[in-house]
Scaffold this active site. Structure first.
Site, PDB file in Angstrom:
ATOM      1  N   ALA A 110      39.096  31.849  76.596  1.00  0.00           N
ATOM      2  CA  ALA A 110      40.728  32.219  75.995  1.00  0.00           C
ATOM      3  C   ALA A 110      41.364  30.859  76.108  1.00  0.00           C
ATOM      4  O   ALA A 110      42.458  31.302  75.589  1.00  0.00           O
ATOM      5  CB  ALA A 110      41.513  33.233  77.302  1.00  0.00           C
ATOM      6  N   ALA A 111      41.158  30.373  77.090  1.00  0.00           N
ATOM      7  CA  ALA A 111      42.713  28.818  77.501  1.00  0.00           C
ATOM      8  C   ALA A 111      42.713  27.409  76.302  1.00  0.00           C
ATOM      9  O   ALA A 111      41.649  27.305  75.686  1.00  0.00           O
ATOM     10  CB  ALA A 111      42.268  28.684  78.679  1.00  0.00           C
ATOM     11  N   PRO A 112      43.900  27.740  75.772  1.00  0.00           N
ATOM     12  CA  PRO A 112      44.853  27.359  75.751  1.00  0.00           C
ATOM     13  C   PRO A 112      45.680  29.088  76.191  1.00  0.00           C
ATOM     14  O   PRO A 112      46.892  29.347  76.117  1.00  0.00           O
ATOM     15  CB  PRO A 112      45.632  26.558  76.079  1.00  0.00           C
ATOM     16  CG  PRO A 112      45.421  26.047  74.994  1.00  0.00           C
ATOM     17  CD  PRO A 112      43.681  26.310  74.803  1.00  0.00           C
ATOM     18  N   LYS A 115      45.316  32.406  71.144  1.00  0.00           N
ATOM     19  CA  LYS A 115      44.620  33.927  70.792  1.00  0.00           C
ATOM     20  C   LYS A 115      44.669  34.855  72.030  1.00  0.00           C
ATOM     21  O   LYS A 115      45.454  36.219  71.273  1.00  0.00           O
ATOM     22  CB  LYS A 115      42.976  33.681  69.801  1.00  0.00           C
ATOM     23  CG  LYS A 115      43.231  32.499  69.452  1.00  0.00           C
ATOM     24  CD  LYS A 115      41.357  32.283  68.960  1.00  0.00           C
ATOM     25  CE  LYS A 115      41.356  31.114  68.289  1.00  0.00           C
ATOM     26  NZ  LYS A 115      41.350  29.867  69.037  1.00  0.00           N
ATOM     27  N   ASP A 133      38.643  31.897  81.549  1.00  0.00           N
ATOM     28  CA  ASP A 133      37.952  30.793  80.598  1.00  0.00           C
ATOM     29  C   ASP A 133      37.223  30.001  82.414  1.00  0.00           C
ATOM     30  O   ASP A 133      38.069  30.087  83.626  1.00  0.00           O
ATOM     31  CB  ASP A 133      39.424  29.824  80.053  1.00  0.00           C
ATOM     32  CG  ASP A 133      38.987  28.559  79.826  1.00  0.00           C
ATOM     33  OD1 ASP A 133      38.897  28.823  78.084  1.00  0.00           O
ATOM     34  OD2 ASP A 133      38.169  27.528  80.608  1.00  0.00           O
ATOM     35  N   ASP A 176      35.770  33.386  71.115  1.00  0.00           N
ATOM     36  CA  ASP A 176      36.644  32.048  71.106  1.00  0.00           C
ATOM     37  C   ASP A 176      35.634  30.602  71.222  1.00  0.00           C
ATOM     38  O   ASP A 176      36.476  30.073  72.381  1.00  0.00           O
ATOM     39  CB  ASP A 176      37.753  31.814  71.087  1.00  0.00           C
ATOM     40  CG  ASP A 176      38.326  30.864  70.364  1.00  0.00           C
ATOM     41  OD1 ASP A 176      37.366  30.540  68.699  1.00  0.00           O
ATOM     42  OD2 ASP A 176      39.096  29.935  70.522  1.00  0.00           O
ATOM     43  N   CYS A 229      35.379  26.953  65.704  1.00  0.00           N
ATOM     44  CA  CYS A 229      35.899  25.538  64.460  1.00  0.00           C
ATOM     45  C   CYS A 229      34.794  24.998  64.277  1.00  0.00           C
ATOM     46  O   CYS A 229      35.344  23.305  64.081  1.00  0.00           O
ATOM     47  CB  CYS A 229      37.263  25.183  65.669  1.00  0.00           C
ATOM     48  SG  CYS A 229      36.904  23.563  66.668  1.00  0.00           S
TER      49      CYS A 229
HETATM   50  C1  LIG Z   1      37.743  26.512  71.462  1.00  0.00           C
HETATM   51  S1  LIG Z   1      38.789  26.991  73.582  1.00  0.00           S
HETATM   52  C2  LIG Z   1      39.188  28.619  73.126  1.00  0.00           C
HETATM   53  C3  LIG Z   1      40.632  28.478  72.954  1.00  0.00           C
HETATM   54  C4  LIG Z   1      41.370  29.342  73.186  1.00  0.00           C
HETATM   55  N1  LIG Z   1      40.719  30.516  73.282  1.00  0.00           N
HETATM   56  C5  LIG Z   1      42.513  29.627  72.517  1.00  0.00           C
HETATM   57  O1  LIG Z   1      42.212  30.467  71.041  1.00  0.00           O
HETATM   58  O2  LIG Z   1      43.277  28.946  72.588  1.00  0.00           O
HETATM   59  C6  LIG Z   1      37.240  27.203  74.747  1.00  0.00           C
HETATM   60  C7  LIG Z   1      37.111  27.637  75.403  1.00  0.00           C
HETATM   61  O3  LIG Z   1      35.907  27.572  76.471  1.00  0.00           O
HETATM   62  C8  LIG Z   1      35.830  27.384  77.827  1.00  0.00           C
HETATM   63  N2  LIG Z   1      34.479  27.570  77.742  1.00  0.00           N
HETATM   64  C9  LIG Z   1      33.505  26.929  78.210  1.00  0.00           C
HETATM   65  N3  LIG Z   1      32.269  27.391  78.564  1.00  0.00           N
HETATM   66  C10 LIG Z   1      32.513  28.504  78.586  1.00  0.00           C
HETATM   67  C11 LIG Z   1      32.087  29.269  79.705  1.00  0.00           C
HETATM   68  N4  LIG Z   1      30.634  29.763  80.479  1.00  0.00           N
HETATM   69  N5  LIG Z   1      32.442  30.729  80.268  1.00  0.00           N
HETATM   70  C12 LIG Z   1      34.066  30.679  79.586  1.00  0.00           C
HETATM   71  N6  LIG Z   1      34.544  30.123  78.745  1.00  0.00           N
HETATM   72  C13 LIG Z   1      34.247  28.706  79.304  1.00  0.00           C
HETATM   73  C14 LIG Z   1      36.579  26.211  77.347  1.00  0.00           C
HETATM   74  O4  LIG Z   1      37.450  25.380  78.639  1.00  0.00           O
HETATM   75  C15 LIG Z   1      37.300  26.547  76.548  1.00  0.00           C
HETATM   76  O5  LIG Z   1      38.828  26.320  76.872  1.00  0.00           O
END
Ligand SMILES: C[S@@+](CC[C@H](N)C(=O)[O-])C[C@H]1O[C@@H](n2cnc3c(N)ncnc32)[C@H](O)[C@@H]1O
Length: 300
Positions: A110-112, A115, A133, A176, A229
């Site tokens: 979810a971070a930051p 969405k 996250d 995402d 993306c």
């Molecule tokens: C594309 S970004 C998400 C962007 C976010 N959905 C937004 O709209 O702001 C992908 C995220 O996945 C997190 N991430 C990476 N591996 C992960 C895991 N195994 N489980 C959960 N989160 C993970 C990363 O820290 C990152 O914040």
């Protein structure tokens, strides 16, 4: 025509190759979402325009293209939580989820919070969103955004999504996923690609684990969206192909409000399930924004 490496391997997938190559040299357009949880849309527009911003409505509700990018993250409208700067394509997975007020929603990565906050806005801050996250540092930004935008229906968790413990099933799930981010690549003045990520993580393995967990936490009848993306089919269609083989997931077609293309059904000598054509691909030269991929999945 030659695209710079590593994009060159996508010659057969990318439509309008010359336009795509040309677009890599121009910066991505800034967009902003107006947060109607804090104030009416017309009042935010009035205030932004009063501060000298030039805004243009897009095909997506609450989303505007904006000039004066330098003030996007510092002006009073931002500080007051009236605005969320984002790529226009980032709105697409949220729209594809067809979220309703009062529902339960899981945002696995979810971070930051772009969405998460958009979903909470559509829900009118009702129901419940679980926003997870893995990265603690990014959780800080997620919580700051929730607070700034005045959102109270969201619970934040911090763990690897694959191991998220919950006894509850959700009406909607967003995965995402972390990805190589090729949709953000741009060329600098010296013709070198920027925004490339370092490291040798096996992204498809992580993405497959996350999409399977997301599907397992989806309630029957519910919708899950998987998005990235990146252009790479190994991180997109191949991940969904894996899910279709492992679970009885159903891919649904969806009509996006921006220019789109069907998912690919074969890549690098591997054939995927024919339903992979229901995935949606978006390219920077056609949307003026970050290149994107999404799959809308239903649990029957
Ligand atoms: C594309 S970004 C998400 C962007 C976010 N959905 C937004 O709209 O702001 C992908 C995220 O996945 C997190 N991430 C990476 N591996 C992960 C895991 N195994 N489980 C959960 N989160 C993970 C990363 O820290 C990152 O914040």
């Amino acid at each position: 025509m030659q695209l710079p490496e590593p994009l060159n391997r996508y010659q057969d997938i990318i439509p309008g190759l010359q336009e795509f190559a040309d677009s890599l040299a121009s910066p991505l357009k800034p967009f902003v979402r107006l947060n109607t949880l804090k104030a009416p849309e017309a009042a935010i527009l009035h205030r932004l325009r009063g501060e000298g911003s030039r805004l243009k409505k897009t095909a997506i509700r609450w989303l505007y293209s904006i000039e004066q990018e330098q003030r996007l993250r510092s002006g009073t409208c931002y500080q007051l939580g009236y605005t969320y700067p984002q790529a226009i394509t980032s709105a697409l997975p949220v729209l594809a989820l067809d979220i309703r007020p009062g529902q339960s929603v899981l945002d696995l990565c979810a971070a930051p919070g772009g969405k998460t906050t958009h979903m909470a806005q559509i829900m009118g801050d009702t129901g419940i969103v679980v926003a997870n996250d893995r990265k603690h540092g990014r959780i800080t930004a997620l919580m700051a955004n929730l607070k700034r935008l005045g959102i109270t229906n969201t619970v934040v968790t911090n763990c690897r999504g694959e191991f998220l413990a919950t006894g509850m099933l959700f009406n909607r799930v967003l995965v995402d996923a972390p990805c190589s981010g090729e949709g953000r690549y741009r060329l600098d003045k010296n013709g070198r690609l920027t925004h490339m990520k370092a490291g040798a993580t096996d992204l498809p393995a992580i993405q497959k684990g996350l999409v399977q967990k997301g599907y397992d936490l989806l309630a029957p009848g519910g919708i899950m969206v998987y998005s990235t993306c990146t252009i790479n089919p190994d991180e997109n269609e191949a991940v969904i192909n894996h899910l279709l083989r492992k679970r009885g997931a159903v891919l649904e077609p969806w009509q996006p409000p921006l220019a789109w293309h069907r998912g690919v059904t074969d890549w690098n000598g591997v054939e995927y399930d024919k339903n992979l054509r229901f995935c949606r691909r978006f390219y920077a030269h056609e949307t003026g924004s970050v290149g994107f991929f999404l799959a809308r999945i239903r649990k029957l």
